[in-house]
Design a protein around this motif. Structure first.
Motif, PDB file in Angstrom:
ATOM      1  N   GLY A 312       1.036  -1.221   0.023  1.00  0.00           N
ATOM      2  CA  GLY A 312      -0.111  -0.021   0.223  1.00  0.00           C
ATOM      3  C   GLY A 312       0.924   1.233  -0.105  1.00  0.00           C
ATOM      4  N   ASN A 313       2.077   1.366   0.829  1.00  0.00           N
ATOM      5  CA  ASN A 313       3.001   2.486   0.629  1.00  0.00           C
ATOM      6  C   ASN A 313       3.528   2.680  -0.358  1.00  0.00           C
ATOM      7  OD1 ASN A 313       2.769   2.636   3.573  1.00  0.00           O
ATOM      8  ND2 ASN A 313       4.728   1.777   4.025  1.00  0.00           N
ATOM      9  N   SER A 314       3.749   1.437  -1.322  1.00  0.00           N
ATOM     10  CA  SER A 314       4.229   1.734  -2.768  1.00  0.00           C
ATOM     11  C   SER A 314       3.369   2.268  -3.518  1.00  0.00           C
ATOM     12  CB  SER A 314       4.766   0.483  -3.266  1.00  0.00           C
ATOM     13  OG  SER A 314       3.674  -0.289  -3.614  1.00  0.00           O
ATOM     14  N   LEU A 315       2.005   1.783  -3.527  1.00  0.00           N
ATOM     15  CA  LEU A 315       1.067   2.531  -4.302  1.00  0.00           C
ATOM     16  C   LEU A 315       0.833   4.202  -4.124  1.00  0.00           C
ATOM     17  CD1 LEU A 315      -1.594  -0.127  -4.247  1.00  0.00           C
ATOM     18  CD2 LEU A 315       0.161   0.078  -5.830  1.00  0.00           C
ATOM     19  N   ALA A 316       0.949   4.495  -2.624  1.00  0.00           N
ATOM     20  CA  ALA A 316       0.683   5.722  -1.902  1.00  0.00           C
ATOM     21  C   ALA A 316       1.790   6.721  -2.675  1.00  0.00           C
ATOM     22  CB  ALA A 316       0.488   5.816  -0.458  1.00  0.00           C
ATOM     23  N   VAL A 317       2.977   6.288  -2.779  1.00  0.00           N
ATOM     24  CA  VAL A 317       4.085   7.100  -2.918  1.00  0.00           C
ATOM     25  C   VAL A 317       4.614   7.225  -4.515  1.00  0.00           C
ATOM     26  CG1 VAL A 317       5.018   7.476  -0.487  1.00  0.00           C
ATOM     27  CG2 VAL A 317       6.071   5.655  -2.035  1.00  0.00           C
ATOM     28  N   SER A 318       3.817   6.351  -5.157  1.00  0.00           N
ATOM     29  CA  SER A 318       4.276   6.222  -6.729  1.00  0.00           C
ATOM     30  C   SER A 318       3.683   7.610  -7.375  1.00  0.00           C
ATOM     31  CB  SER A 318       3.380   5.184  -7.222  1.00  0.00           C
ATOM     32  OG  SER A 318       3.593   4.065  -6.998  1.00  0.00           O
ATOM     33  N   PHE A 319       4.330   7.938  -8.470  1.00  0.00           N
ATOM     34  CA  PHE A 319       4.045   8.984  -9.238  1.00  0.00           C
ATOM     35  C   PHE A 319       3.118   8.683 -10.195  1.00  0.00           C
ATOM     36  CE2 PHE A 319       8.573  10.304  -8.101  1.00  0.00           C
ATOM     37  CZ  PHE A 319       8.322  10.843  -7.044  1.00  0.00           C
ATOM     38  N   ILE A 320       1.952   8.069  -9.871  1.00  0.00           N
ATOM     39  CA  ILE A 320       0.757   7.808 -10.643  1.00  0.00           C
ATOM     40  C   ILE A 320      -0.339   8.857 -10.634  1.00  0.00           C
ATOM     41  CG2 ILE A 320       1.284   5.318 -11.222  1.00  0.00           C
ATOM     42  CD1 ILE A 320      -0.359   4.507  -8.773  1.00  0.00           C
ATOM     43  N   THR A 321      -1.318   8.832 -11.484  1.00  0.00           N
ATOM     44  CA  THR A 321      -2.535   9.859 -11.297  1.00  0.00           C
ATOM     45  C   THR A 321      -3.588   9.363 -10.108  1.00  0.00           C
ATOM     46  OG1 THR A 321      -3.983   8.480 -12.726  1.00  0.00           O
ATOM     47  CG2 THR A 321      -2.570  10.053 -13.871  1.00  0.00           C
ATOM     48  N   GLU A 322      -4.167   9.968  -9.605  1.00  0.00           N
ATOM     49  CA  GLU A 322      -4.778   9.699  -8.580  1.00  0.00           C
ATOM     50  C   GLU A 322      -5.968   8.550  -9.010  1.00  0.00           C
ATOM     51  OE1 GLU A 322      -4.240  10.165  -5.617  1.00  0.00           O
ATOM     52  OE2 GLU A 322      -2.689  11.448  -6.409  1.00  0.00           O
ATOM     53  N   GLU A 323      -6.263   8.677 -10.215  1.00  0.00           N
ATOM     54  CA  GLU A 323      -7.282   7.383 -10.902  1.00  0.00           C
ATOM     55  C   GLU A 323      -6.661   6.144 -10.767  1.00  0.00           C
ATOM     56  OE1 GLU A 323      -8.622   8.948 -14.698  1.00  0.00           O
ATOM     57  OE2 GLU A 323     -10.104   7.372 -14.970  1.00  0.00           O
ATOM     58  N   GLU A 324      -5.104   6.156 -11.249  1.00  0.00           N
ATOM     59  CA  GLU A 324      -4.852   4.954 -11.344  1.00  0.00           C
ATOM     60  C   GLU A 324      -4.376   4.442  -9.928  1.00  0.00           C
ATOM     61  OE1 GLU A 324      -1.875   5.564 -15.062  1.00  0.00           O
ATOM     62  OE2 GLU A 324      -1.112   6.799 -13.292  1.00  0.00           O
ATOM     63  N   ARG A 325      -3.918   5.436  -8.794  1.00  0.00           N
ATOM     64  CA  ARG A 325      -3.984   4.937  -7.709  1.00  0.00           C
ATOM     65  C   ARG A 325      -5.024   4.335  -6.866  1.00  0.00           C
ATOM     66  NH1 ARG A 325       0.252   7.566  -5.533  1.00  0.00           N
ATOM     67  NH2 ARG A 325      -0.304   9.593  -6.348  1.00  0.00           N
ATOM     68  N   ALA A 326      -6.128   4.845  -7.300  1.00  0.00           N
ATOM     69  CA  ALA A 326      -7.572   4.456  -6.821  1.00  0.00           C
ATOM     70  C   ALA A 326      -7.878   3.183  -7.416  1.00  0.00           C
ATOM     71  CB  ALA A 326      -8.685   5.390  -7.232  1.00  0.00           C
ATOM     72  N   ALA A 327      -7.440   2.891  -8.613  1.00  0.00           N
ATOM     73  CA  ALA A 327      -7.504   1.485  -9.041  1.00  0.00           C
ATOM     74  C   ALA A 327      -6.841   0.573  -8.591  1.00  0.00           C
ATOM     75  CB  ALA A 327      -7.402   1.593 -10.667  1.00  0.00           C
ATOM     76  N   LEU A 328      -5.398   0.958  -8.431  1.00  0.00           N
ATOM     77  CA  LEU A 328      -4.523  -0.225  -7.647  1.00  0.00           C
ATOM     78  C   LEU A 328      -4.964  -0.517  -6.303  1.00  0.00           C
ATOM     79  CD1 LEU A 328      -1.058   0.885  -9.324  1.00  0.00           C
ATOM     80  CD2 LEU A 328      -2.370  -1.071  -9.887  1.00  0.00           C
ATOM     81  N   PHE A 329      -5.542   0.593  -5.353  1.00  0.00           N
ATOM     82  CA  PHE A 329      -5.958   0.296  -4.275  1.00  0.00           C
ATOM     83  C   PHE A 329      -7.011  -0.392  -4.189  1.00  0.00           C
ATOM     84  CE2 PHE A 329      -3.081   3.686  -2.534  1.00  0.00           C
ATOM     85  CZ  PHE A 329      -2.635   3.080  -1.252  1.00  0.00           C
ATOM     86  N   ALA A 330      -7.893  -0.337  -5.002  1.00  0.00           N
ATOM     87  CA  ALA A 330      -8.973  -1.298  -5.120  1.00  0.00           C
ATOM     88  C   ALA A 330      -8.590  -2.809  -5.271  1.00  0.00           C
ATOM     89  CB  ALA A 330      -9.997  -0.940  -6.119  1.00  0.00           C
ATOM     90  N   GLU A 331      -7.396  -2.978  -6.319  1.00  0.00           N
ATOM     91  CA  GLU A 331      -7.140  -4.239  -6.450  1.00  0.00           C
ATOM     92  C   GLU A 331      -6.407  -4.784  -4.984  1.00  0.00           C
ATOM     93  OE1 GLU A 331      -4.394  -5.400  -9.465  1.00  0.00           O
ATOM     94  OE2 GLU A 331      -5.257  -3.975 -10.635  1.00  0.00           O
ATOM     95  N   LEU A 332      -5.803  -3.987  -4.449  1.00  0.00           N
ATOM     96  CA  LEU A 332      -5.232  -4.328  -2.981  1.00  0.00           C
ATOM     97  C   LEU A 332      -6.119  -4.548  -2.058  1.00  0.00           C
ATOM     98  CD1 LEU A 332      -2.699  -4.703  -1.257  1.00  0.00           C
ATOM     99  CD2 LEU A 332      -2.963  -2.159  -0.693  1.00  0.00           C
ATOM    100  N   GLU A 333      -7.173  -4.067  -2.088  1.00  0.00           N
ATOM    101  CA  GLU A 333      -8.445  -4.432  -1.101  1.00  0.00           C
ATOM    102  C   GLU A 333      -9.023  -5.585  -1.464  1.00  0.00           C
ATOM    103  OE1 GLU A 333      -9.432  -2.842   1.803  1.00  0.00           O
ATOM    104  OE2 GLU A 333      -7.602  -1.716   1.488  1.00  0.00           O
ATOM    105  N   ASP A 334      -9.104  -5.928  -2.602  1.00  0.00           N
ATOM    106  CA  ASP A 334      -9.568  -7.391  -3.036  1.00  0.00           C
ATOM    107  C   ASP A 334      -8.488  -8.307  -2.621  1.00  0.00           C
ATOM    108  OD1 ASP A 334     -11.687  -6.245  -4.420  1.00  0.00           O
ATOM    109  OD2 ASP A 334     -11.097  -6.431  -6.296  1.00  0.00           O
ATOM    110  N   TRP A 335      -7.472  -8.056  -2.836  1.00  0.00           N
ATOM    111  CA  TRP A 335      -6.398  -9.157  -2.409  1.00  0.00           C
ATOM    112  C   TRP A 335      -6.566  -9.438  -0.876  1.00  0.00           C
ATOM    113  CZ3 TRP A 335      -2.383  -9.221   1.138  1.00  0.00           C
ATOM    114  CH2 TRP A 335      -1.453 -10.217   0.923  1.00  0.00           C
ATOM    115  N   LYS A 336      -6.823  -8.367  -0.143  1.00  0.00           N
ATOM    116  CA  LYS A 336      -6.716  -8.464   1.538  1.00  0.00           C
ATOM    117  C   LYS A 336      -7.884  -9.195   1.809  1.00  0.00           C
ATOM    118  CE  LYS A 336      -5.023  -3.709   2.778  1.00  0.00           C
ATOM    119  NZ  LYS A 336      -5.298  -2.625   3.588  1.00  0.00           N
ATOM    120  N   THR A 337      -8.896  -9.096   1.042  1.00  0.00           N
ATOM    121  CA  THR A 337     -10.304  -9.697   1.270  1.00  0.00           C
ATOM    122  C   THR A 337     -10.176 -11.290   1.075  1.00  0.00           C
ATOM    123  OG1 THR A 337     -11.528  -7.920   0.591  1.00  0.00           O
ATOM    124  CG2 THR A 337     -12.778 -10.023   0.762  1.00  0.00           C
TER     125      THR A 337
END
Ligand SMILES: [Zn+2]
Length: 341
Positions: A312-337
């Motif tokens: 999650g830290n790696s997604l948070a401090v990446s230089f990606i757009t907020e849209e891309e970040r949100a999509a990757l965090f959604a994937e991370l949430e699925d993984w956590k579930t």
């Protein structure tokens, strides 16, 4: 050895890789293949002999071999193939986005044009995105033990391609080459619209981290291992949300730390710092990014929920757009579930 179910979970954990030198992904077999293709003479003719050279005492002993092997990279195709080989590994390790360093000064000294390097890497990134679904940004790295004038010239050469470059970095032999030398170079990089990161506090002291923050205005610190020497610096890095790109296997292989339990990862996490896990030069240090997560399980006793936090830290401090970040965090949430219940 890490438990096989944990190892499999690590390799599906959606993550970003933020500290990887493309030249450091040159595997012995590919180095020999490119040497033959380009007529470059190396002292080793088979993979076993070359692989035996991969025992290092410190950063400098690694850099000597690293620069020697870089001479086999000559053409756009070489850089494309290097990027593609790396992205195949990245995809296998669950990397969804990578911000990748390249060292143009060394290639230019070897007689390869800047455009050749950049075009090859871009082509590899384009094909890799289609083939493996991994997005790539390129960070042009300044070799700090070359002259400041050479770094300045590099900025001028790269300026017409500013839009193809995500950011500027600072790498190579650290001690004796403090960040303040490159204040002007980083000011120009900022004017070109580039993000700013720098290697600091790997072998160098915590004061180099301070200079990188205050004078180069970096948004992330690469390595930053010696931040652990200073509670005040750890507090500052946490308060300012500065990402740290730790590279556990690199720190071990270059004897920055003696043993896995000396890695300051847990200390950084306990101090709420945005620490991330990366592979640095995976062909040289015994493993790609997932192997660096593995060692945190076997060496530090981290659990999957800790690893999810690091990803999650790696997604948070990446230089990606907020849209891309949100999509990757959604994937991370699925993984956590799936994995944490
Ligand atoms: Zn590095």
């Amino acid at each position: 050895m890490v438990d096989s179910a944990i190892a499999a979970a690590i390799r599906t954990l959606p993550k970003a890789e933020l500290h990887l030198h493309i030249e450091g992904t040159l595997e012995p077999a590919l180095a020999l293949e490119l040497a033959a293709r380009n007529g470059v003479e190396l002292p080793w003719t088979n993979v076993d002999d070359l692989a035996k050279q991969y025992e290092f005492e410190d950063l400098q002993s690694f850099l000597n071999l690293y620069y020697q092997l870089m001479a086999v990279l000559k053409t756009e195709d070489d850089f494309r193939d290097l990027m593609l080989a790396n992205l195949r590994h990245a995809a296998e390790d669950g990397v969804r986005h990578a911000e990748i360093f390249f060292d143009p000064q060394v290639h230019m000294k070897n007689g390869t044009a800047f455009e050749t390097v950049l075009n090859g890497l871009k082509e590899g990134a384009r094909i890799g995105r289609e083939r493996y679904g991994v997005t790539v940004g390129l960070i042009m790295s300044v070799v700090r033990d070359e002259s400041v004038a050479s770094a300045d010239e590099l900025i001028d050469v790269a300026a017409p391609y500013a839009n193809d470059i995500l950011g500027i970095g600072l790498d190579s032999a650290e001690v004796g080459f403090p960040p303040h030398l490159f204040e002007d170079v980083y000011r120009k990089a900022k004017e070109l619209g580039w993000h700013r990161v720098a290697h600091a506090g790997e072998e160098g002291p915590v004061g180099y981290i301070e200079e990188a923050l205050d004078l180069l205005h970096v948004e992330r610190i690469d390595h930053g291992t010696h931040a652990a020497d200073s509670p005040a610096m750890m507090e500052r890095l946490a308060a300012e949300g500065i990402g740290l790109t730790s590279c556990p296997l690199s720190n071990l292989r270059l004897n920055v730390v003696d043993k896995p339990s000396d890695l300051p990862i847990l200390e950084f996490m306990n101090n709420d710092m945005a620490v991330t896990i990366n592979s640095d030069d995976p062909a040289y240090f015994g493993g790609y990014i997932a192997a660096n997560y593995d060692i945190l399980v076997t060496g530090l006793g981290l659990k999957l929920d800790d690893l999810a936090r690091l990803a999650g830290n790696s997604l948070a401090v990446s230089f990606i757009t907020e849209e891309e970040r949100a999509a990757l965090f959604a994937e991370l949430e699925d993984w956590k579930t799936e994995h944490l219940g």
